[in-house]
Design a protein around this motif. Structure first.
Motif, PDB file in Angstrom:
ATOM      1  N   SER A   9      42.584 -51.283  24.931  1.00  0.00           N
ATOM      2  CA  SER A   9      41.934 -50.894  26.181  1.00  0.00           C
ATOM      3  C   SER A   9      40.413 -50.877  26.033  1.00  0.00           C
ATOM      4  N   THR A  61      39.095 -54.423  26.113  1.00  0.00           N
ATOM      5  CA  THR A  61      39.121 -54.953  27.480  1.00  0.00           C
ATOM      6  C   THR A  61      37.971 -54.403  28.314  1.00  0.00           C
ATOM      7  N   LYS A  62      37.740 -53.106  28.227  1.00  0.00           N
ATOM      8  CA  LYS A  62      36.642 -52.485  28.981  1.00  0.00           C
ATOM      9  C   LYS A  62      35.289 -53.031  28.537  1.00  0.00           C
ATOM     10  N   VAL A  79      34.652 -56.071  27.147  1.00  0.00           N
ATOM     11  CA  VAL A  79      34.525 -57.471  27.566  1.00  0.00           C
ATOM     12  C   VAL A  79      34.262 -57.570  29.064  1.00  0.00           C
ATOM     13  N   ASP A  80      34.951 -56.723  29.850  1.00  0.00           N
ATOM     14  CA  ASP A  80      34.796 -56.755  31.313  1.00  0.00           C
ATOM     15  C   ASP A  80      33.524 -56.047  31.776  1.00  0.00           C
ATOM     16  N   GLY A  81      32.821 -55.376  30.860  1.00  0.00           N
ATOM     17  CA  GLY A  81      31.610 -54.655  31.241  1.00  0.00           C
ATOM     18  C   GLY A  81      31.880 -53.356  31.959  1.00  0.00           C
ATOM     19  N   GLU A  82      33.124 -52.894  31.909  1.00  0.00           N
ATOM     20  CA  GLU A  82      33.496 -51.671  32.612  1.00  0.00           C
ATOM     21  C   GLU A  82      32.963 -50.426  31.912  1.00  0.00           C
ATOM     22  N   GLN A 138      31.030 -49.648  27.995  1.00  0.00           N
ATOM     23  CA  GLN A 138      30.643 -50.081  26.657  1.00  0.00           C
ATOM     24  C   GLN A 138      30.609 -48.931  25.660  1.00  0.00           C
TER      25      GLN A 138
END
Length: 414
Positions: A253, A256-257, A259-262, A264
């Protein structure tokens, strides 16, 4: 030397368990061995085949590799004209390899085998300690008594694996000793599991494959069968264990966060930031690095101002990666130094695994596993950031290396 030998062997047996259970235990042991080496050097009455000068000349690549970090720091400080003696404190424990190895070479290989019981005691002690802490507190702390949980879990795992490898020193029919060492192996792996140190878990299948590949007298199909059984056990453990599942899913998780920029600033995301920031610092200071003293907080704060990393990532004192940390702080000299620490001793131990003598093979496998294991641990942690871990690695490599040298001498003389 007869009385001194008992003191040396007592320290050799005790340092694994003291490293894991007593604050300052590892440092006390390594400084005690250093002091004893100086005492023996001054008061020795005769020179044997392993004089200090002979050891230095015969195995100079080993000594240079273990002291390489000292030279990298010196190069950086010469380049900046800023000298800080405190910076040499932690890596000096690695450089103590030379006098400690020389001291250990004054006693027999059979006596050095007592190290195996120190490994078992260390693995069992680490499991008992972390189990007690886990039962007495509502949640597992980031610091296990005096040690960060990541190096604690990594070293516990290493103690368990080394306990199992030391079975090679047993003779046929010695079932009780084998059983005790299996308990040590299980204890070390269990302590690593309780620490939730994912970096150590990554090392487990890799080390299992490497160790099986070294069992050259075992039939190939038997090795594949053993590895398959070990793999099935690890997969089954994952499938039925919620703690491991949660830690693995959390890592996925976090990635994923990131990579998606959600987000860091997750656990894994901060590591990625520190690796990226360290790479930037290395490119800007490729030869000597920014220096150990300037990395935290100055260099990290500068990276945050330039939006290379977030402000939260500046709270960490190292890169969470041994290679990136040395590249950023000490440049190319730091990279060469950390590679030498793993690969030069690893080369000597690899040669030992090919020897015809079973005892030498076993010590070689133990030493090679130490080097490969700490290399893998260093991918997710600055494993030599703590003085105690430097002391543990230096003394463990010294014991395995001294055993190989002494055993070869015994075989040659007979």
């Amino acid at each position: 030397m007869r009385y001194l030998k008992f003191v040396i062997l007592f320290i050799v047996m005790c340092f694994p368990v003291l490293t894991m259970t007593v604050k300052g235990g590892a440092n006390t042991c390594i400084y005690s061995l250093l002091l004893l080496s100086l005492v023996y050097f001054v008061f020795q009455r005769k020179q044997d085949a392993f004089s200090f000068s002979y050891l230095l000349k015969r195995y100079w690549p080993m000594h240079l590799a273990m002291a390489g970090m000292i030279f990298a720091i010196l190069a950086n400080q010469i380049s900046t004209s800023n000298f800080f003696l405190k910076t040499y404190d932690t890596p000096s424990r690695l450089a103590f390899f030379l006098p400690i190895t020389w001291l250990l070479l004054q006693i027999s290989a059979s006596d050095l085998k007592l190290f195996q019981w120190g490994l078992v005691a260390g693995a069992v002690g680490s499991a008992i300690k972390i189990e007690w802490i886990g039962l007495s507190q509502s949640s597992m702390p980031g610091i296990i008594d005096f040690m960060n949980r990541i190096p604690y879990g990594d070293v516990s795992l290493m103690l368990g694996i080394l306990s199992l490898l030391s079975i090679g020193w047993n003779r046929r029919g010695d079932k009780l000793s084998v059983a005790i060492k299996i308990i040590g192996g299980i204890s070390g792996i269990y302590a690593s599991y309780l620490s939730e140190a994912r970096g150590g878990w990554i090392a487990l299948p890799i080390l299992a494959f490497v160790i099986l590949s070294m069992l050259n007298k075992t039939k190939l199909n038997h090795r594949f069968a053993i590895f398959a059984i070990a793999l099935i056990l690890m997969v089954s453990t994952y499938g039925f264990n919620k703690i491991i599942q949660d830690r693995v899913h959390a890592a996925a998780s976090d990635i994923t966060k990131f990579v998606d920029g959600e987000n860091q600033d997750t656990s894994v995301g901060i590591r990625f930031q520190l690796w990226r920031g360290s790479w930037v610092l290395f490119k800007e200071h490729p030869v000597f690095g920014v220096g150990r003293e300037e990395f935290y907080p100055d260099a990290l704060q500068d990276l945050a101002k330039r939006h290379v990393i977030t402000q939260q990532a500046t709270d960490f004192g190292h890169s969470h990666n041994e290679f990136f940390y040395n590249m950023a702080t000490l440049g190319i000299f730091g990279l060469l130094a950390i590679l030498a620490i793993f690969f030069v001793p690893g080369y000597y131990f690899l040669q030992a695994t090919r020897h015809s003598d079973r005892d030498i093979k076993t010590a070689g496998r133990m030493g090679l596993t130490l080097c490969l294991g700490f290399l893998i641990f260093g991918l997710t942690e600055a494993i030599f950031f703590m003085p105690a871990i430097c002391a543990f690695f230096s003394m463990s490599v010294a014991v395995c290396f001294a055993f190989v040298v002494k055993r070869k001498e015994a075989l040659a003389s007979s």
